[in-house]
Design an enzyme around this catalytic site. Structure first.
Site, short mmCIF file in Angstrom:
data_model
loop_
_atom_site.label_atom_id
_atom_site.label_comp_id
_atom_site.label_asym_id
_atom_site.label_seq_id
_atom_site.Cartn_x
_atom_site.Cartn_y
_atom_site.Cartn_z
N ASP A 107 0.88 -1.18 0.00
CA ASP A 107 0.00 0.00 0.00
C ASP A 107 0.91 1.22 0.00
OD1 ASP A 107 -2.47 1.51 0.34
OD2 ASP A 107 -1.82 1.88 2.39
N SER A 108 0.30 2.40 -0.21
CA SER A 108 1.08 3.63 -0.15
C SER A 108 1.57 3.92 1.27
CB SER A 108 0.22 4.80 -0.62
OG SER A 108 -0.86 4.97 0.28
N CYS B 142 -11.01 2.91 0.19
CA CYS B 142 -9.60 3.22 0.46
C CYS B 142 -9.23 2.41 1.70
CB CYS B 142 -9.43 4.72 0.73
SG CYS B 142 -7.79 5.17 1.33
N GLU C 31 -2.58 8.88 8.34
CA GLU C 31 -1.14 8.57 8.41
C GLU C 31 -0.50 9.28 9.61
OE1 GLU C 31 1.21 6.71 6.50
OE2 GLU C 31 -0.45 5.75 5.45
N CYS D 256 -4.39 -1.69 -1.77
CA CYS D 256 -4.53 -0.26 -2.03
C CYS D 256 -5.54 -0.08 -3.17
CB CYS D 256 -3.16 0.30 -2.45
SG CYS D 256 -3.22 2.04 -2.90
N HIS E 264 -7.23 2.89 3.94
CA HIS E 264 -7.04 3.67 5.16
C HIS E 264 -8.36 3.86 5.94
CE1 HIS E 264 -3.18 4.75 3.35
NE2 HIS E 264 -2.83 5.39 4.46
N1 DGL Z 1 -4.78 3.27 1.04
C1 DGL Z 1 -4.77 3.61 -0.32
C2 DGL Z 1 -6.05 3.31 -1.04
O1 DGL Z 1 -6.68 2.33 -0.71
C3 DGL Z 1 -4.03 4.82 -0.77
C4 DGL Z 1 -4.28 6.13 -0.13
C5 DGL Z 1 -3.34 7.19 -0.68
O2 DGL Z 1 -2.13 6.96 -0.66
O3 DGL Z 1 -3.81 8.23 -1.14
O4 DGL Z 1 -6.44 3.99 -1.97
#
Ligand code: DGL
Length: 282
Positions: free
Chosen positions: A10-11, A187, A154, A73, A189
């Protein structure tokens, strides 16, 4: 049987929301996770940049000997999954969008109003809308990007009114105007703020793709005959910037099971050059 680890990436720390479900259901599987914490967020970057970063990370995971890659992600899954599959044709690569789109289409009918939230890149790609409508053309879907939420998560700003205000900034009008009753957290997150969202909108039914992908992982392990025979020695968590939040989040996820965890940093330059000094050439 195959005792090699499963690679997740993931990012940043968002993709970690998939891990507890996996550990509960498939405790013998070993994990290599890569969080690109130095370059997060991806969701507001150009697709060409997201693709270049994803190539570096997937190359790294393949060089590390994973048996499968899970793109934990939505941003990468919605923009680059076909490119990644072409780049690594002999490694099974799972994206996070299809399983959640499938569940959403199964639990909803034309009487429901579905909302999808995600990063700018995910929403612009229309990946959820296309997949969900592919299962049932009669469904009603509205979507909106919530770009400020990932940086707050984050930073660990979750149990704070700033987070609740930010959620309301994006969702109050979106939910009431579209009469949304089912919300897809597009997402990885966002499961970390699921409780905030549910508290603000108690009647919403929430679909969590981090949970839904588990079934696909199990199916793919069975299809390729690559379940792990016995519990591996350790789980390895790489980050391009080993932040305190990243380490704490992982410790919290594993605090009841207490397995052997190794933390490592791979800086962005090493990643760019390739693990063995090779250039990635994208
Ligand atoms: N967690 C990621 C997603 O599912 C990326 C969020 C990001 O880096 O902007 O899209």
């Amino acid at each position: 049987m195959d005792n090699r680890p499963i690679g997740f990436f993931d990012s940043g720390l968002g993709g970690l929301t998939c891990i507890p479900y996996l550990m509960d259901a498939l405790p013998t599987e070993r994990i290599i996770y890569f969080g690109d914490t130095a370059r997060t967020p991806y969701g507001s970057k150009a697709v060409s940049t997201i693709r270049a970063f994803s190539f570096e990370i997937s190359d790294f995971l393949v060089e590390s000997g994973v048996k499968m890659i899970v793109i934990a992600c939505n941003t990468v899954s919605s923009t680059c999954i076909d490119d990644l599959r072409k780049r690594h044709p002999s490694t099974p690569i799972l994206g996070i969008i299809s399983p959640a789109a499938h569940t959403t289409a199964n639990i909803c009918g034309p009487e429901n109003r579905i909302g999808v939230i995600g990063t700018k890149a995910t929403i612009q790609s229309n990946a959820y809308r296309t997949k969900i409508l592919g299962y049932n053309r009669e469904l009603d879907i509205a979507q909106t990007a919530c770009p400020a939420l990932v940086p707050l998560i984050e930073e660990g700003i979750i149990l704070h009114e700033i987070m609740d205000l930010s959620i309301r900034y994006y969702l109050d009008h979106f939910i009431s105007y579209n009469a949304i009753d089912t919300l897809v957290l597009g997402c990885t997150h966002y499961p970390l703020i699921r409780n905030n969202i549910q508290k603000l909108y108690p009647n919403l039914r929430i679909v969590d793709p981090s949970q839904e992908i588990l079934r696909s992982i199990g199916d793919a392990l069975a299809r390729y005959g690559i379940f792990a025979a016995s519990a591996g020695a350790e789980h390895t968590f790489y980050a391009s910037d080993l932040s305190e939040n990243f380490v704490n989040m992982i410790r919290r996820i594993f605090e009841s099971t207490n397995p052997n965890i190794v933390f490592k940093t791979i800086d962005a330059e090493t990643l760019r050059r390739g693990r063995n000094g090779a250039n990635h050439g994208y």
